[in-house]
Design an enzyme around this catalytic site. Structure first.
Site, short mmCIF file in Angstrom:
data_model
loop_
_atom_site.label_atom_id
_atom_site.label_comp_id
_atom_site.label_asym_id
_atom_site.label_seq_id
_atom_site.Cartn_x
_atom_site.Cartn_y
_atom_site.Cartn_z
N SER A 86 -0.81 8.79 3.56
CA SER A 86 0.12 7.80 3.01
C SER A 86 1.14 8.53 2.15
CB SER A 86 -0.64 6.72 2.23
OG SER A 86 0.22 5.65 1.88
N THR A 87 1.25 8.20 0.87
CA THR A 87 2.26 8.81 0.00
C THR A 87 2.12 10.33 0.00
OG1 THR A 87 2.10 6.86 -1.42
CG2 THR A 87 3.25 8.78 -2.31
#
Length: 351
Positions: free
Chosen positions: A163-164
């Site tokens: 994700s991030t």
């Protein structure tokens, strides 16, 4: 808040100011005003529009980060061009992005503000001091010529969730992978307009053939398939062949595609013939799926805190006992190759 539209600035300021843990200390209509206010106000986080007058957001980042590194969340349009520029911004040092709402985006402005608030809070905890140095010269990565896809069908599957911070982590990992390593399935939390452009970028820096997954794709050695935005990616074994399923569905852990959906299907269909990897990311998506993979006999690993942009998903996966170990990003690619060899040995084949 940096945006050339007074209306957008007003919406962002009012929306984020409603969160008790966020104080909006200023806004700017262009990057020059933003530069002055950063020096004056020393904010913890900046949101930045991609398309700006006088100087675009990406060029501003390339000039700002080596001098005054600050966590930046980009606000970008849901178009193919917007996706390309957003990926440029992530390469230039932005930590995350949020797409601007459109008529097709469920929830509209409210959903966008909620997502932006979460990412601003997460960004405030990210240390970007490593960017205080000369960044590499800007390179426009074009999609590389299509690589051969007639490779042997993979008898092992590598499932990766991120994700991030994952766009750059995946870029680094795939650049180090051996071109004959097992087939890879990737879930990177990203909207539909972005995943095809992202896959093309990865294809341009990797010895792997990388593309956006389509229904019925065969998992092959030396090939990575990226989950399409807004569709869940899962694995199905037909005879001795692993194939992909891409289908719409409700969000799982707040995401579609979801890492858990992919990894639970890999646990079910591939069992001990699989390797699971959780990379940097906010939240906990993938922890339950990785645990199912490990219980099914798969080998599992998660990225360590020091090399993660956000040590959320890997931390939860490790604490749940889903990941066998935490590893620096630079060691994960060779580890995948070694674990794949160990799987062959256990199967009684000569590696």
């Amino acid at each position: 808040m940096v945006d050339d539209s007074p209306l957008v600035r007003n919406i962002l300021v009012q929306g984020l100011s409603m969160r008790p843990e966020i104080e909006v200390v200023g806004s700017a209509r262009d990057v020059f005003e933003a530069r002055d206010k950063i020096i004056e106000l020393n904010p913890d986080v900046m949101t930045l529009d991609v398309d700006m007058p006088k100087m675009d957001g990406v060029e501003f980042l390339r000039r700002l980060m080596p001098q005054h590194p600050i966590p930046v969340v980009m606000v970008s349009s849901l178009t193919r061009e917007g996706a390309q520029v957003t990926l440029d911004a992530l390469e230039a040092g932005a930590v995350d992005f949020v797409p601007k709402p459109s008529a097709e985006l469920a929830g509209g402005v409210g959903a966008m503000l909620a997502e932006l608030a979460e990412k601003v809070v997460a960004a405030s905890r990210i240390n970007v001091s490593h960017l205080k140095r000369a960044l590499p010269a800007a390179q426009k990565l074009m999609a590389a010529p299509a690589k051969p896809v007639s490779n042997p069908m993979s008898d092992k599957v590598v499932a990766i969730g991120a994700s991030t911070g994952g766009t750059e982590a995946l870029r680094d990992l795939l650049a180090k992978m051996e071109p004959d390593a097992p087939g890879i399935l990737i879930v990177q939390h990203m909207p539909a307009a972005y995943t095809k452009a992202f896959a093309e970028r990865l294809n341009g820096v990797s010895r792997y053939a990388v593309k956006e997954a389509e229904p019925g794709d065969v998992v092959r050695n030396g090939q990575a398939l990226v989950a399409p935005g807004d569709l869940h990616l899962s694995l199905l074994k037909l005879g001795g062949t692993y194939k992909t399923i891409c289908q719409p569905g409700e969000k799982v852990n707040g995401h579609c595609p979801s890492v858990d959906v992919l990894m639970k299907s890999v646990a079910r269909e591939a069992g001990a013939n699989a390797i699971g990897v959780i990379l940097t990311g906010m939240g906990f998506d993938g922890a339950a799926g990785l645990l199912e993979m490990r219980k099914a006999g798969a080998r599992t690993v998660a990225q360590d805190e020091e090399t993660s942009v956000v040590f959320g998903m890997p931390k939860v996966a490790y604490e749940k006992g889903a990941a066998e170990s935490l590893q620096p990003l630079g060691k994960i690619a060779p580890l995948i190759s070694r674990l794949a060899g160990e799987i062959d040995v256990l199967k009684g084949t000569i590696h």
